[in-house]
Design a protein around this motif. Structure first.
Motif, PDB file in Angstrom:
ATOM      1  N   ARG A 162       0.919  -1.101   0.195  1.00  0.00           N
ATOM      2  CA  ARG A 162      -0.241   0.055  -0.246  1.00  0.00           C
ATOM      3  C   ARG A 162       0.916   1.217  -0.089  1.00  0.00           C
ATOM      4  N   SER A 163       0.271   2.389  -0.390  1.00  0.00           N
ATOM      5  CA  SER A 163       1.072   3.846  -0.256  1.00  0.00           C
ATOM      6  C   SER A 163       1.408   4.071   1.151  1.00  0.00           C
ATOM      7  N   VAL A 164       2.738   4.164   1.212  1.00  0.00           N
ATOM      8  CA  VAL A 164       3.020   4.695   2.933  1.00  0.00           C
ATOM      9  C   VAL A 164       3.212   6.127   2.851  1.00  0.00           C
ATOM     10  N   VAL A 271       3.222   7.138  -4.768  1.00  0.00           N
ATOM     11  CA  VAL A 271       3.263   7.724  -5.731  1.00  0.00           C
ATOM     12  C   VAL A 271       2.781   9.228  -5.927  1.00  0.00           C
ATOM     13  N   LEU A 272       3.564  10.338  -6.271  1.00  0.00           N
ATOM     14  CA  LEU A 272       2.746  11.617  -6.235  1.00  0.00           C
ATOM     15  C   LEU A 272       2.580  12.046  -7.827  1.00  0.00           C
ATOM     16  N   ASN A 273       1.492  12.674  -7.989  1.00  0.00           N
ATOM     17  CA  ASN A 273       1.066  13.235  -9.219  1.00  0.00           C
ATOM     18  C   ASN A 273       2.160  13.993  -9.899  1.00  0.00           C
ATOM     19  N   ILE A 313      -1.694   3.419   7.913  1.00  0.00           N
ATOM     20  CA  ILE A 313      -1.469   3.139   6.181  1.00  0.00           C
ATOM     21  C   ILE A 313      -3.225   3.263   5.671  1.00  0.00           C
ATOM     22  N   ALA A 314      -3.257   4.226   4.801  1.00  0.00           N
ATOM     23  CA  ALA A 314      -5.016   4.339   4.157  1.00  0.00           C
ATOM     24  C   ALA A 314      -5.181   2.867   3.492  1.00  0.00           C
ATOM     25  N   CYS A 315      -6.249   2.073   3.657  1.00  0.00           N
ATOM     26  CA  CYS A 315      -6.605   0.911   3.278  1.00  0.00           C
ATOM     27  C   CYS A 315      -7.094   0.733   1.816  1.00  0.00           C
TER      28      CYS A 315
HETATM   29  C1  LIG Z   1      -0.671   8.592 -11.070  1.00  0.00           C
HETATM   30  C2  LIG Z   1      -0.726   8.653  -9.573  1.00  0.00           C
HETATM   31  C3  LIG Z   1      -0.596   9.900  -8.731  1.00  0.00           C
HETATM   32  C4  LIG Z   1      -0.816   9.941  -7.509  1.00  0.00           C
HETATM   33  N1  LIG Z   1      -0.685  11.034  -6.816  1.00  0.00           N
HETATM   34  C5  LIG Z   1      -0.800  11.230  -5.537  1.00  0.00           C
HETATM   35  C6  LIG Z   1      -0.559  12.348  -4.876  1.00  0.00           C
HETATM   36  O1  LIG Z   1      -0.337  13.435  -5.373  1.00  0.00           O
HETATM   37  N2  LIG Z   1      -0.425  12.392  -3.398  1.00  0.00           N
HETATM   38  C7  LIG Z   1      -0.712  11.083  -2.834  1.00  0.00           C
HETATM   39  O2  LIG Z   1      -1.046  11.231  -1.730  1.00  0.00           O
HETATM   40  N3  LIG Z   1      -1.058  10.205  -3.468  1.00  0.00           N
HETATM   41  C8  LIG Z   1      -0.952  10.153  -4.722  1.00  0.00           C
HETATM   42  N4  LIG Z   1      -1.250   8.856  -5.279  1.00  0.00           N
HETATM   43  C9  LIG Z   1      -1.362   7.520  -4.449  1.00  0.00           C
HETATM   44  C10 LIG Z   1      -2.931   6.972  -4.628  1.00  0.00           C
HETATM   45  O3  LIG Z   1      -3.717   7.849  -3.863  1.00  0.00           O
HETATM   46  C11 LIG Z   1      -2.832   5.746  -4.215  1.00  0.00           C
HETATM   47  O4  LIG Z   1      -2.052   4.808  -5.102  1.00  0.00           O
HETATM   48  C12 LIG Z   1      -4.157   4.850  -4.405  1.00  0.00           C
HETATM   49  O5  LIG Z   1      -5.004   5.468  -3.114  1.00  0.00           O
HETATM   50  C13 LIG Z   1      -4.548   3.568  -3.955  1.00  0.00           C
HETATM   51  O6  LIG Z   1      -3.720   3.181  -2.663  1.00  0.00           O
HETATM   52  P1  LIG Z   1      -2.465   2.281  -2.530  1.00  0.00           P
HETATM   53  O7  LIG Z   1      -1.146   2.834  -3.268  1.00  0.00           O
HETATM   54  O8  LIG Z   1      -2.313   2.106  -1.052  1.00  0.00           O
HETATM   55  O9  LIG Z   1      -2.933   0.665  -3.115  1.00  0.00           O
HETATM   56  C14 LIG Z   1      -1.162   8.872  -6.577  1.00  0.00           C
HETATM   57  C15 LIG Z   1      -1.128   7.451  -7.473  1.00  0.00           C
HETATM   58  C16 LIG Z   1      -0.996   7.391  -8.663  1.00  0.00           C
HETATM   59  C17 LIG Z   1      -1.248   5.992  -9.546  1.00  0.00           C
END
Ligand SMILES: Cc1cc2nc3c(=O)[nH]c(=O)nc-3n(C[C@H](O)[C@H](O)[C@H](O)COP(=O)(O)O)c2cc1C
Length: 328
Positions: A162-164, A271-273, A313-315
């Motif tokens: 998951r995203s940390v 990941v950040l946009n 961590i967000a679910c």
């Molecule tokens: C193209 C892309 C851009 C994203 N941009 C951001 C962002 O700017 N800030 C953020 O907190 N998360 C960002 N994320 C993370 C997503 O919020 C996250 O991947 C999604 O909620 C799914 O959660 P997980 O990665 O925990 O499975 C991004 C993810 C992707 C793929």
């Protein structure tokens, strides 16, 4: 007879025709984007814009729930807006139950963490309660627990990433060699004609991390705690105009592989946009070296979770496969 002047003219003509062809390819995409991207909800409220808004607002609140200490009534405005949209959306025909379920479940979580809240506005209407799902919000974990599946089968490994976002904790220092090892695995990602045009810019300097985080803007409260930022970009010079979507696609495949590789080496990442505005890109170019031939796909915030730290961590509750499959 071909003389030098004629050859130059022919070449000029070919170049002109080629640039017209390039323009046509790009215009095709520009028109597609112009016609298909949804407008802000303030300009057009319909089923699709409501769905988008419910997903985005729910995600914003979910991120808020990942703080260790949650301020009373955090995200009050966002929640107010979300409640309004959910109520409206629940009246539409052919609604997407996943979206309703996501919104209502976040609403329920919000009420749970604000259990002393006495606001009638946030009371969930009876007919919506059946949409509540327990897989939303944030879960608390330790570093050991979060990475316990890294040597398991792919199913467990994939489900465990998951995203940390380190909201209330600073990342420990990240050895550069470890990032390089992860990039060494990420490079196994397929790329068009094996061109491997993706490039990774590694930023570990704290001051630069802060500057870039503030330019990117979508990392409030956790970007500055990153141990490293990785700018994922691709070299456009490696592609023909009819391959115009491939640079981003190659970056996407690489990024996913890199996320798994970082997870394997027990580094957290988010990941950040990277869809930066012109102004953001100019500002970024003022602080790091981005060539004009490069296109930025994303910026990864990478963290080394301190050993004894508890994190949240967000679910990020997912759709079921049948939801996204079209069988012909
Ligand atoms: C193209 C892309 C851009 C994203 N941009 C951001 C962002 O700017 N800030 C953020 O907190 N998360 C960002 N994320 C993370 C997503 O919020 C996250 O991947 C999604 O909620 C799914 O959660 P997980 O990665 O925990 O499975 C991004 C993810 C992707 C793929």
């Amino acid at each position: 007879m071909m003389n030098l002047r004629n050859i130059t003219l022919i070449k000029k003509n070919r170049k002109f025709k080629y640039s017209r062809y390039v323009k046509k390819q790009l215009e095709y995409d520009v028109n597609k984007y112009l016609n298909q991207y949804t407008t802000p909800l303030s300009l057009e409220k319909n089923k699709t814009t409501l769905e988008r808004e419910i997903m985005v607002l729910s995600h914003t609140l979910e991120k808020g729930l990942s703080h260790k200490e949650i301020k009373p009534l955090f995200g009050y405005k966002v929640m107010t807006q979300l409640c309004e949209y959910i109520k409206e959306y629940s009246q539409t025909t052919g609604l997407d139950e996943y979206i309703l379920s996501l919104g209502v479940s976040i609403w329920m979580e919000y009420n749970k963490v604000n259990s002393n809240l006495n606001d009638k506005l946030f009371e969930i209407p009876e007919h919506l309660k059946k949409y509540c799902n327990s897989e939303v919000g944030a879960f608390e974990t330790s570093k050991d627990n979060y990475f316990k599946y890294i040597n398991s089968n792919f199913e467990s490994f994939s489900n465990s990433r998951r995203s940390v976002r380190l909201f209330d904790t600073k990342s420990d220092e990240i050895p550069l060699e470890l990032i390089k090892k992860a990039i060494g695995l990420a490079i196994n990602a397929p790329s068009a004609c094996n061109r491997q045009a993706v490039r990774v810019q590694i930023i570990t300097d704290k001051e630069l991390i802060n500057k870039i985080s503030s330019i990117q803007g979508g990392n409030r409260g956790f970007g500055e705690n990153s141990g490293a930022l990785l700018i994922i970009k691709s070299n456009l010079n490696y592609y023909y105009p009819n391959e115009r979507r491939i640079p981003m696609f190659d970056c996407g495949l690489f990024t996913m592989n890199l996320l798994y590789a970082l997870h394997f080496y027990q580094l957290g990442a988010c990941v950040l946009n990277g869809s930066l505005s012109e102004e953001q890109e100019i500002n970024l170019k003022n602080v790091v070296n981005i060539n004009d031939n490069e296109i930025i796909a994303s910026i990864l915030s990478v963290v080394n979770i301190p050993d004894d730290e508890t994190i949240k961590i967000a679910c990020s509750f997912r759709r079921k496969p049948d939801d996204i499959i079209d069988i012909n």
